[in-house]
Write a protein that holds these residues in place. Structure first.
Motif, short mmCIF file in Angstrom:
data_model
loop_
_atom_site.label_atom_id
_atom_site.label_comp_id
_atom_site.label_asym_id
_atom_site.label_seq_id
_atom_site.Cartn_x
_atom_site.Cartn_y
_atom_site.Cartn_z
N GLY A 77 -22.34 -49.25 -43.66
CA GLY A 77 -23.32 -48.44 -44.37
C GLY A 77 -24.02 -49.12 -45.52
N GLY A 78 -23.98 -50.44 -45.62
CA GLY A 78 -24.54 -51.16 -46.75
C GLY A 78 -26.02 -50.91 -46.98
N ALA A 79 -26.82 -50.99 -45.94
CA ALA A 79 -28.27 -50.80 -46.09
C ALA A 79 -28.59 -49.36 -46.46
N ARG A 80 -27.87 -48.42 -45.85
CA ARG A 80 -28.10 -47.01 -46.17
C ARG A 80 -27.68 -46.69 -47.60
N LEU A 81 -26.56 -47.27 -48.05
CA LEU A 81 -26.14 -47.06 -49.44
C LEU A 81 -27.12 -47.68 -50.42
N ALA A 82 -27.71 -48.81 -50.05
CA ALA A 82 -28.72 -49.44 -50.92
C ALA A 82 -29.95 -48.53 -51.05
N MET A 83 -30.36 -47.91 -49.94
CA MET A 83 -31.50 -46.98 -50.00
C MET A 83 -31.16 -45.76 -50.85
N LEU A 84 -29.95 -45.26 -50.72
CA LEU A 84 -29.52 -44.13 -51.54
C LEU A 84 -29.48 -44.51 -53.02
N ALA A 85 -29.01 -45.71 -53.31
CA ALA A 85 -28.97 -46.17 -54.70
C ALA A 85 -30.39 -46.28 -55.26
N ALA A 86 -31.31 -46.80 -54.46
CA ALA A 86 -32.71 -46.91 -54.90
C ALA A 86 -33.30 -45.53 -55.16
N ALA A 87 -33.00 -44.57 -54.30
CA ALA A 87 -33.50 -43.20 -54.50
C ALA A 87 -32.90 -42.60 -55.76
N GLY A 88 -31.62 -42.85 -56.00
CA GLY A 88 -30.97 -42.34 -57.21
C GLY A 88 -31.56 -42.93 -58.47
N VAL A 89 -31.83 -44.23 -58.44
CA VAL A 89 -32.46 -44.89 -59.59
C VAL A 89 -33.85 -44.33 -59.82
N TYR A 90 -34.60 -44.10 -58.75
CA TYR A 90 -35.95 -43.54 -58.88
C TYR A 90 -35.91 -42.16 -59.54
N ILE A 91 -34.94 -41.35 -59.15
CA ILE A 91 -34.84 -39.99 -59.69
C ILE A 91 -34.57 -40.02 -61.19
N ILE A 92 -33.67 -40.89 -61.65
CA ILE A 92 -33.31 -40.88 -63.07
C ILE A 92 -34.18 -41.80 -63.91
N SER A 93 -34.98 -42.63 -63.26
CA SER A 93 -35.81 -43.59 -63.99
C SER A 93 -36.99 -42.90 -64.69
N PRO A 94 -37.30 -43.35 -65.90
CA PRO A 94 -38.48 -42.80 -66.58
C PRO A 94 -39.79 -43.33 -65.99
N ILE A 95 -39.72 -44.42 -65.24
CA ILE A 95 -40.91 -44.98 -64.57
C ILE A 95 -41.07 -44.23 -63.26
N ASP A 96 -42.29 -43.75 -63.02
CA ASP A 96 -42.52 -42.86 -61.89
C ASP A 96 -43.78 -43.28 -61.13
N ALA A 97 -43.80 -43.08 -59.82
CA ALA A 97 -44.99 -43.38 -59.03
C ALA A 97 -46.12 -42.42 -59.40
N VAL A 98 -45.78 -41.16 -59.61
CA VAL A 98 -46.77 -40.15 -60.03
C VAL A 98 -46.24 -39.57 -61.35
#
Length: 116
Positions: free
Chosen positions: A47-68
Motif C-alpha cells: 500500500g505504499g503508493a496509496r498511503l503516499a496519496m493519502l498523506a498528500a491529501a492529509g497535508v493538503y487539508i491541514i496546509s494553509p496553502i490552498d489551490a483555491v
C-alpha cells in the motif's frame, strides 16, 4: 473529468460502506492504521503508493496553502477542501478495509517462494 467524478464516487461509496453490517466498523479500521503503516514500511504490504496519496491529501487539508484560497473565493475555497477531505476519508476507509482483508488472508499463506 469522468475519471475524477468516478474517483469521488468510489471514495464516497467506500465511506458509506463503513456503516454496513458485514464490513469492519470505523473503530476496527482505525485500530488497524498503525499496523498498516508498519507493514507498508517493512514492505510486507503493497500500500505504499496509496498511503503516499493519502498523506498528500492529509497535508493538503491541514496546509494553509490552498489551490483555491478561502480569502478570495470563500465558498469555492471551502468546496475544494471538502472534496479533498471526502476523498481522504473514503480512500482511507477503503484502504483500511483492503488491509484488514489482506491481514486475514495472510494468516492462511505458508511462507515460501513461488516456483515457475
Amino acid at each position: 473529468m469522468a475519471e475524477s467524478a468516478l474517483r469521488r464516487r468510489m471514495a464516497l461509496t467506500a465511506l458509506l460502506r463503513v456503516f454496513k453490517a458485514d464490513t469492519p466498523g470505523i473503530g476496527k479500521r482505525l485500530a488497524a492504521l498503525p499496523r498498516m503503516i508498519k507493514a507498508t514500511m517493512k514492505r510486507e504490504y503493497d500500500g505504499g503508493a496509496r498511503l503516499a496519496m493519502l498523506a498528500a491529501a492529509g497535508v493538503y487539508i491541514i496546509s494553509p496553502i490552498d489551490a483555491v484560497p478561502e480569502a478570495f473565493l470563500l465558498v469555492f475555497g471551502l468546496v475544494d477542501d471538502l472534496a479533498v477531505a471526502g476523498y481522504f476519508a473514503g480512500a482511507l476507509m477503503d484502504e483500511l478495509e483492503r488491509f484488514l482483508e489482506w491481514e486475514k488472508l495472510r494468516d492462511n499463506v505458508i511462507a515460501g517462494h513461488v516456483i515457475r
